[in-house]
Design an enzyme around this catalytic site. Structure first.
Site, PDB file in Angstrom:
ATOM      1  N   GLU A   1      -3.000   9.326   8.036  1.00  0.00           N
ATOM      2  CA  GLU A   1      -1.573   9.015   7.833  1.00  0.00           C
ATOM      3  C   GLU A   1      -0.480   9.593   9.059  1.00  0.00           C
ATOM      4  OE1 GLU A   1       1.205   6.978   6.673  1.00  0.00           O
ATOM      5  OE2 GLU A   1      -0.023   5.862   5.505  1.00  0.00           O
TER       6      GLU A   1
ATOM      7  N   CYS B   1     -11.278   3.092   0.086  1.00  0.00           N
ATOM      8  CA  CYS B   1      -9.924   3.382   0.549  1.00  0.00           C
ATOM      9  C   CYS B   1      -9.188   2.771   2.060  1.00  0.00           C
ATOM     10  CB  CYS B   1      -9.726   4.548   0.568  1.00  0.00           C
ATOM     11  SG  CYS B   1      -7.869   5.295   1.598  1.00  0.00           S
ATOM     12  N   THR B   2      -7.914   1.879   1.555  1.00  0.00           N
ATOM     13  CA  THR B   2      -7.735   0.479   2.501  1.00  0.00           C
ATOM     14  C   THR B   2      -7.478   1.706   4.113  1.00  0.00           C
ATOM     15  OG1 THR B   2      -5.006   0.637   1.688  1.00  0.00           O
ATOM     16  CG2 THR B   2      -6.914  -1.196   0.684  1.00  0.00           C
ATOM     17  N   HIS B   3      -7.635   2.624   3.418  1.00  0.00           N
ATOM     18  CA  HIS B   3      -7.043   3.775   5.137  1.00  0.00           C
ATOM     19  C   HIS B   3      -8.363   3.703   6.353  1.00  0.00           C
ATOM     20  CE1 HIS B   3      -3.523   5.202   3.763  1.00  0.00           C
ATOM     21  NE2 HIS B   3      -2.869   5.317   4.684  1.00  0.00           N
TER      22      HIS B   3
ATOM     23  N   CYS C   1      -4.439  -1.420  -2.096  1.00  0.00           N
ATOM     24  CA  CYS C   1      -4.751  -0.689  -1.923  1.00  0.00           C
ATOM     25  C   CYS C   1      -5.751  -0.544  -3.139  1.00  0.00           C
ATOM     26  CB  CYS C   1      -3.500   0.625  -2.166  1.00  0.00           C
ATOM     27  SG  CYS C   1      -3.254   2.209  -3.080  1.00  0.00           S
ATOM     28  N   ASN C   2      -6.924   0.162  -2.872  1.00  0.00           N
ATOM     29  CA  ASN C   2      -8.084   0.775  -4.072  1.00  0.00           C
ATOM     30  C   ASN C   2      -7.318   1.903  -4.970  1.00  0.00           C
ATOM     31  OD1 ASN C   2     -10.200  -0.026  -3.057  1.00  0.00           O
ATOM     32  ND2 ASN C   2      -8.953   0.290  -0.942  1.00  0.00           N
TER      33      ASN C   2
ATOM     34  N   TYR D   1      -0.693   8.038  -2.764  1.00  0.00           N
ATOM     35  CA  TYR D   1      -1.057   7.749  -4.131  1.00  0.00           C
ATOM     36  C   TYR D   1      -2.329   8.048  -4.741  1.00  0.00           C
ATOM     37  CZ  TYR D   1       2.341   3.755  -3.877  1.00  0.00           C
ATOM     38  OH  TYR D   1       3.531   2.936  -3.942  1.00  0.00           O
ATOM     39  N   GLY D   2      -3.578   8.120  -3.984  1.00  0.00           N
ATOM     40  CA  GLY D   2      -5.028   8.930  -4.606  1.00  0.00           C
ATOM     41  C   GLY D   2      -5.249  10.692  -5.048  1.00  0.00           C
TER      42      GLY D   2
ATOM     43  N   ASP E   1       1.152  -0.807  -0.181  1.00  0.00           N
ATOM     44  CA  ASP E   1      -0.093   0.311  -0.158  1.00  0.00           C
ATOM     45  C   ASP E   1       1.107   0.960   0.104  1.00  0.00           C
ATOM     46  OD1 ASP E   1      -1.874   1.429  -0.043  1.00  0.00           O
ATOM     47  OD2 ASP E   1      -2.042   1.787   2.351  1.00  0.00           O
ATOM     48  N   SER E   2       0.500   2.622  -0.103  1.00  0.00           N
ATOM     49  CA  SER E   2       1.075   3.722  -0.362  1.00  0.00           C
ATOM     50  C   SER E   2       1.627   3.365   1.842  1.00  0.00           C
ATOM     51  CB  SER E   2       0.308   4.929  -0.674  1.00  0.00           C
ATOM     52  OG  SER E   2      -1.050   5.209   0.295  1.00  0.00           O
TER      53      SER E   2
HETATM   54  N1  DGL Z   1      -4.433   2.964   0.883  1.00  0.00           N
HETATM   55  C1  DGL Z   1      -5.285   3.375   0.046  1.00  0.00           C
HETATM   56  C2  DGL Z   1      -6.522   3.920  -1.547  1.00  0.00           C
HETATM   57  O1  DGL Z   1      -6.698   2.416  -0.567  1.00  0.00           O
HETATM   58  C3  DGL Z   1      -4.147   5.410  -1.057  1.00  0.00           C
HETATM   59  C4  DGL Z   1      -4.851   5.903   0.192  1.00  0.00           C
HETATM   60  C5  DGL Z   1      -3.397   7.196  -0.371  1.00  0.00           C
HETATM   61  O2  DGL Z   1      -2.148   7.020  -0.964  1.00  0.00           O
HETATM   62  O3  DGL Z   1      -4.111   8.177  -1.283  1.00  0.00           O
HETATM   63  O4  DGL Z   1      -6.223   3.787  -2.622  1.00  0.00           O
END
Ligand code: DGL
Length: 265
Positions: A153, A185-187, A76-77, A45-46, A13-14
């Site tokens: 984060e 989003c996995t966060h 990571c989505n 990453y988004g 993931d990011s």
């Molecule tokens: N956890 C990530 C996702 O599922 C990315 C969050 C990010 O880095 O923007 O998209």
């Protein structure tokens, strides 16, 4: 290359978000070794272009393959939406699992009339869920909530700051009235309590990490690469930039003796 059943499951993931999925995999498959990469140097990453996300994901894939990962779970989505097909195309014979398809397949078997999805700009603008879930019987409301991953984060998973940001995004948005809400989003499972307090009481929050972990289990069985060991699996975590909040969450999820290494790119 043949994947060995004794190789680790590679997960990336990011940042900390993928740990929510790694934890579910750990609980369901306690004998499997896990190697995790959090690309904290390049998050979020988004906010990145598909080309950049593909480049980062390819580098991480090379890294995880060097550790004999028998499959790679893209936890990571944003990377699942933008890099999964390139990875599958560029690494024939290697197993990749994304976090979107298992959830889409789960939702498609339910009879929800209105499904909401929240995620990063990269996921929502790629229409990752919207296109796959499209059906005449289901309304889909999607909303990009770009500040949430960065806020998590930074360690803001509860309290006034987190509540205010969640309310600003969801408080007056149609997504809060959905019957089922996908945390795309996995966060976001890390702020699930705040989200739950903001959406309507009847809204079901989909347990994506659990659904994805079950898919990992069935894929390992299907490819005949489940590990045969009976001792508890190990977990090694690499990050491209070690931050205190990452270290805190990794310890919270996996205990203090988790092996955490900074891997400068
Ligand atoms: N956890 C990530 C996702 O599922 C990315 C969050 C990010 O880095 O923007 O998209």
């Amino acid at each position: 290359m043949e994947a060995s059943p004794q190789g680790p499951i590679g997960i990336f993931d990011s940042g900390v978000g993928g740990l929510t999925v790694a934890r579910a995999v750990r609980q369901l498959l306690p004998h499997e070794d896990i190697i995790y990469f959090g690309d904290t140097l390049h998050l979020p990453y988004g906010e990145k272009s598909p080309e950049a996300i593909i480049r980062y994901s390819t580098n991480i894939t090379e890294f995880l393959h060097a550790y004999d990962a028998k499959c790679i779970l893209i936890a990571c989505n944003s990377a699942s939406a933008n890099a999964y097909s390139s990875l599958v195309k560029n690494y024939p014979g290697r197993l990749f699992i994304n976090v979107i398809d298992p959830v889409v397949s789960f939702i498609s078997k339910q009879s929800y009339a209105h499904v909401g999805v929240i995620g990063t700009k990269a996921t929502i603008s790629a229409k990752a869920y919207q296109n796959r879930l499209m059906s005449p019987n289901m309304k889909i409301t999607a909303k990009a909530t770009p500040l949430l991953a960065a806020m998590i984060e930074e360690g803001f998973t509860s309290g006034d700051v987190a509540d205010a940001v969640i309310r600003a995004y969801l408080g007056n948005d149609p997504v809060r009235h959905s019957e089922a809400l996908i945390l795309g989003c996995t966060h976001y499972p890390l702020i699930e309590a705040g989200i739950r307090n903001t959406v309507t009481k009847s809204c079901t929050i989909i347990d994506s990490p659990q659904i994805v972990a079950e898919t990992v289990k069935s894929k390992l069985d299907e490819y005949d690469i489940s590990c045969t060991r009976r001792k508890p699996g190990t977990i090694r975590i690499f990050v491209s930039d070690l931050t205190p909040s990452f270290a805190r969450l990794a310890a919270l999820f996996f205990g203090d003796n988790v092996e955490l290494t900074e891997k400068k790119s």
